[in-house]
Write an enzyme that holds these catalytic residues in place. Structure first.
Site, PDB file in Angstrom:
ATOM      1  N   ILE A   1     -13.039  -4.357   7.969  1.00 16.66           N
ATOM      2  CA  ILE A   1     -12.024  -3.292   7.932  1.00 16.66           C
ATOM      3  C   ILE A   1     -12.311  -2.307   6.785  1.00 16.66           C
ATOM      4  O   ILE A   1     -11.542  -2.223   5.823  1.00 16.66           O
ATOM      5  CB  ILE A   1     -10.600  -3.885   7.812  1.00 16.66           C
ATOM      6  CG1 ILE A   1     -10.498  -4.913   6.659  1.00 16.66           C
ATOM      7  CG2 ILE A   1     -10.176  -4.539   9.117  1.00 16.66           C
ATOM      8  CD1 ILE A   1      -9.054  -5.230   6.273  1.00 16.66           C
TER       9      ILE A   1
ATOM     10  N   LEU B   1     -17.491  -2.670   2.032  1.00 22.91           N
ATOM     11  CA  LEU B   1     -18.525  -1.824   1.408  1.00 22.91           C
ATOM     12  C   LEU B   1     -18.595  -2.127  -0.085  1.00 22.91           C
ATOM     13  O   LEU B   1     -19.168  -1.356  -0.871  1.00 22.91           O
ATOM     14  CB  LEU B   1     -18.197  -0.333   1.633  1.00 22.91           C
ATOM     15  CG  LEU B   1     -17.882   0.040   3.092  1.00 22.91           C
ATOM     16  CD1 LEU B   1     -17.565   1.524   3.210  1.00 22.91           C
ATOM     17  CD2 LEU B   1     -19.042  -0.353   4.008  1.00 22.91           C
TER      18      LEU B   1
ATOM     19  N   TYR C   1       0.816  -1.223   0.000  1.00 21.86           N
ATOM     20  CA  TYR C   1       0.000   0.000   0.000  1.00 21.86           C
ATOM     21  C   TYR C   1       0.850   1.275   0.000  1.00 21.86           C
ATOM     22  O   TYR C   1       0.313   2.384  -0.127  1.00 21.86           O
ATOM     23  CB  TYR C   1      -0.951   0.051   1.216  1.00 21.86           C
ATOM     24  CG  TYR C   1      -1.958  -1.078   1.297  1.00 21.86           C
ATOM     25  CD1 TYR C   1      -2.142  -1.979   0.240  1.00 21.86           C
ATOM     26  CD2 TYR C   1      -2.746  -1.261   2.430  1.00 21.86           C
ATOM     27  CE1 TYR C   1      -3.048  -3.016   0.331  1.00 21.86           C
ATOM     28  CE2 TYR C   1      -3.661  -2.301   2.521  1.00 21.86           C
ATOM     29  CZ  TYR C   1      -3.803  -3.178   1.473  1.00 21.86           C
ATOM     30  OH  TYR C   1      -4.714  -4.202   1.575  1.00 21.86           O
TER      31      TYR C   1
ATOM     32  N   ASN D   1     -18.869   4.947   9.657  1.00 20.03           N
ATOM     33  CA  ASN D   1     -18.601   3.512   9.799  1.00 20.03           C
ATOM     34  C   ASN D   1     -18.500   3.104  11.273  1.00 20.03           C
ATOM     35  O   ASN D   1     -18.933   2.010  11.651  1.00 20.03           O
ATOM     36  CB  ASN D   1     -17.323   3.136   9.041  1.00 20.03           C
ATOM     37  CG  ASN D   1     -17.488   3.367   7.541  1.00 20.03           C
ATOM     38  OD1 ASN D   1     -18.608   3.456   7.048  1.00 20.03           O
ATOM     39  ND2 ASN D   1     -16.380   3.466   6.833  1.00 20.03           N
TER      40      ASN D   1
ATOM     41  N   LYS E   1     -12.295   0.845   4.463  1.00 14.50           N
ATOM     42  CA  LYS E   1     -11.349   1.947   4.242  1.00 14.50           C
ATOM     43  C   LYS E   1     -12.131   3.246   4.197  1.00 14.50           C
ATOM     44  O   LYS E   1     -13.167   3.348   3.524  1.00 14.50           O
ATOM     45  CB  LYS E   1     -10.610   1.752   2.920  1.00 14.50           C
ATOM     46  CG  LYS E   1      -9.627   2.870   2.593  1.00 14.50           C
ATOM     47  CD  LYS E   1     -10.157   3.800   1.534  1.00 14.50           C
ATOM     48  CE  LYS E   1      -9.114   4.825   1.098  1.00 14.50           C
ATOM     49  NZ  LYS E   1      -9.637   5.709   0.052  1.00 14.50           N
TER      50      LYS E   1
END
Ligand code: NAP
Length: 261
Positions: free
Chosen positions: A216, A177, A38, A228, A218
């Site tokens: 998890i 999501l 990342y 969230n 983002k």
């Protein structure tokens, strides 16, 4: 492992990444997910250092990229990750994919060495199918703690949920999501309107309501991070859950050429 974590893929702007991690921790998140690939381990580390939360309270996970999965590269690249994150150890280290240089008999002993040396508190894998999980559990001396896979209402992963519950693994749901697709599903909008919450919260509450499952999402904006977090207070009823279970489309958002399926 806390039920809700902060994902950080594509959160590569130094300031935005550090601020979002610090904001999430100050709000109450205690779980942060990054990876060598990342390109933000340094900024994630800065965010953890900037938050008003002790390092020991944060469950921090990173992942070894597929080009670093030869034995010595696992060891060397993990040292680099710890250095970038500014920590002595991570709470969980994953094999990012069973691909590239992954060779169970070479890669996993290096994870055992890191575990024995106290540089990683837990061993995890990601994007593993049941056959890879069976082989990994057989080879590892350390317990296999987690499998991180794509999971959301459009890809419900029943087989991997059963596997995780049966073998007491944590199933960490990534892209929870569906990378934004959950906002386009009528059934999820209906449930969201009924409870006066967002579709994101509906998806997260459904995931977190399952035994052995952690999510998890983002988020880089404060508003999304806060939205969230509120999913922790949402309770879905049996009718909501049945409606969500009826919309599985086995639809993946993350499907690179080297995927094992
Ligand atoms: N192991 C693996 O191979 C793997 C693969 C993919 C992902 N992951 C991990 O899983 C994490 C999450 O997955 P993901 O990043 O693919 O996708 P995701 O969490 O499903 O979706 C992220 C997207 O949704 C937006 N968003 C977040 N919360 C929102 C809200 N409440 N309302 C509206 N929009 C919202 C974000 O926007 P903003 O950023 O603008 O806030 C971002 O564009 C990753 O960051 C990474 O840590 C792992």
């Amino acid at each position: 492992m806390p039920k809700l974590g902060l994902g950080t893929w594509q959160n590569t702007d130094a300031e935005t990444c550090a601020e979002s991690v610090a904001h999430a921790l100050d709000l109450g998140y205690r779980n942060v997910d990054t990876a060598q690939a990342y390109d933000n381990e340094e900024y994630v580390g800065e965010g953890i250092a900037a938050a008003n939360v002790d390092r020991e309270e944060v469950f921090l996970a990173t992942k070894v990229w597929i080009s670093n999965l030869a034995h010595d590269d696992v060891l060397a690249s993990t040292d680099e990750s710890l250095d970038k994150l500014g920590v002595d150890a991570v709470d969980l280290l994953y094999v990012h994919w069973p691909a590239g240089e992954y060779d169970a008999e070479e890669t996993l002993p290096a994870f055992d060495e890191l575990y024995d040396a106290g540089k990683i508190a837990r061993v995890g894998v990601s994007n593993f199918e049941p056959r890879h999980l069976d082989a990994a559990r057989e080879l590892l001396d350390a317990p296999l703690f987690a499998n991180q896979v794509e999971m959301h209402p459009l890809l419900q992963q029943d087989e991997l949920v059963d596997y995780a519950q049966e073998h007491d693994l944590t199933l960490v749901a990534y892209s929870p999501l569906a990378r934004g697709k959950v906002f386009e599903v009528d059934e999820l909008t209906e449930i969201a309107e009924k409870h006066g919450v967002s579709e994101a919260q509906v998806s997260l509450a459904w995931l977190m309501g399952k035994e052995n499952v952690v999510a998890i999402p983002k988020a880089s904006s404060d508003a999304h991070i806060e939205d969230n977090f509120d999913a922790l207070d949402l309770e879905l009823d049996d009718e909501d859950v049945a409606k969500i279970e009826s919309i599985d489309r086995e639809q993946r958002q993350v499907d690179p050429d080297f995927a094992p399926w």
